[in-house]
Design an enzyme around this catalytic site. Structure first.
Site, PDB file in Angstrom:
ATOM      1  N   TYR A   1      -0.469  -5.685   8.084  1.00 57.72           N
ATOM      2  CA  TYR A   1      -0.354  -4.585   9.044  1.00 57.72           C
ATOM      3  C   TYR A   1       0.066  -3.302   8.311  1.00 57.72           C
ATOM      4  CZ  TYR A   1       0.782  -1.968  13.239  1.00 57.72           C
ATOM      5  OH  TYR A   1       0.816  -1.010  14.227  1.00 57.72           O
TER       6      TYR A   1
ATOM      7  N   HIS B   1      -2.163   0.295   7.493  1.00 55.22           N
ATOM      8  CA  HIS B   1      -1.690   1.613   7.923  1.00 55.22           C
ATOM      9  C   HIS B   1      -1.474   2.579   6.762  1.00 55.22           C
ATOM     10  CE1 HIS B   1      -1.360  -0.177  11.867  1.00 55.22           C
ATOM     11  NE2 HIS B   1      -1.303   1.066  12.321  1.00 55.22           N
TER      12      HIS B   1
ATOM     13  N   TYR C   1       3.435  10.766  15.834  1.00 56.72           N
ATOM     14  CA  TYR C   1       3.205   9.366  16.173  1.00 56.72           C
ATOM     15  C   TYR C   1       3.804   8.533  15.056  1.00 56.72           C
ATOM     16  CZ  TYR C   1       0.376   5.234  17.599  1.00 56.72           C
ATOM     17  OH  TYR C   1      -0.058   4.006  18.010  1.00 56.72           O
TER      18      TYR C   1
ATOM     19  N   TRP D   1     -11.114   1.407  14.827  1.00 56.93           N
ATOM     20  CA  TRP D   1      -9.762   1.042  14.406  1.00 56.93           C
ATOM     21  C   TRP D   1      -9.221  -0.097  15.261  1.00 56.93           C
ATOM     22  CZ3 TRP D   1      -6.885   1.777  10.273  1.00 56.93           C
ATOM     23  CH2 TRP D   1      -5.523   1.457  10.337  1.00 56.93           C
TER      24      TRP D   1
END
Length: 103
Positions: free
Chosen positions: A18, A22, A41, A75
């Site tokens: 993960y 990113h 964000y 995505w």
């Protein structure tokens, strides 16, 4: 400006993947965030819980616009093998703000 937070869940064995994914978020997706009014964000990882926070002009409108954006669709497909679907059939759950301090 709205402050919105939500939680998502992943399996412990998927933490590194993960994070790796990113490190290279699609540039066209990042551009789309700005175009739909997302100003900040952040995603934080704690155990198997991802805590996301954003400041956005209109959350519902931004989500609707992103739902139709090609980079976001790509995505979401790319990330779908890591995110755990919750009891409501979604991978994320908006959580209410109960306190905010700003000076």
């Amino acid at each position: 400006m709205q402050r919105v937070s939500f939680v998502l869940n992943i399996r412990p064995e998927d933490h590194e993947e993960y994070i790796r994914r990113h490190e290279a978020v699609y540039p066209e997706l990042l551009q789309a965030f700005g175009e739909v009014g997302i100003r900040t964000y952040s995603i934080f990882l704690h155990g198997g819980t991802l805590f996301a926070y954003m400041e956005v002009e209109d959350y519902e409108q931004a989500q609707a616009q992103l739902a139709n954006h090609e980079a976001n669709q790509r995505w979401q497909t790319y990330m779908s093998d890591l995110l755990i679907v919750n009891a409501e059939g979604s991978t994320s759950q908006v959580i209410p703000e109960v306190f905010h301090y700003h000076s």
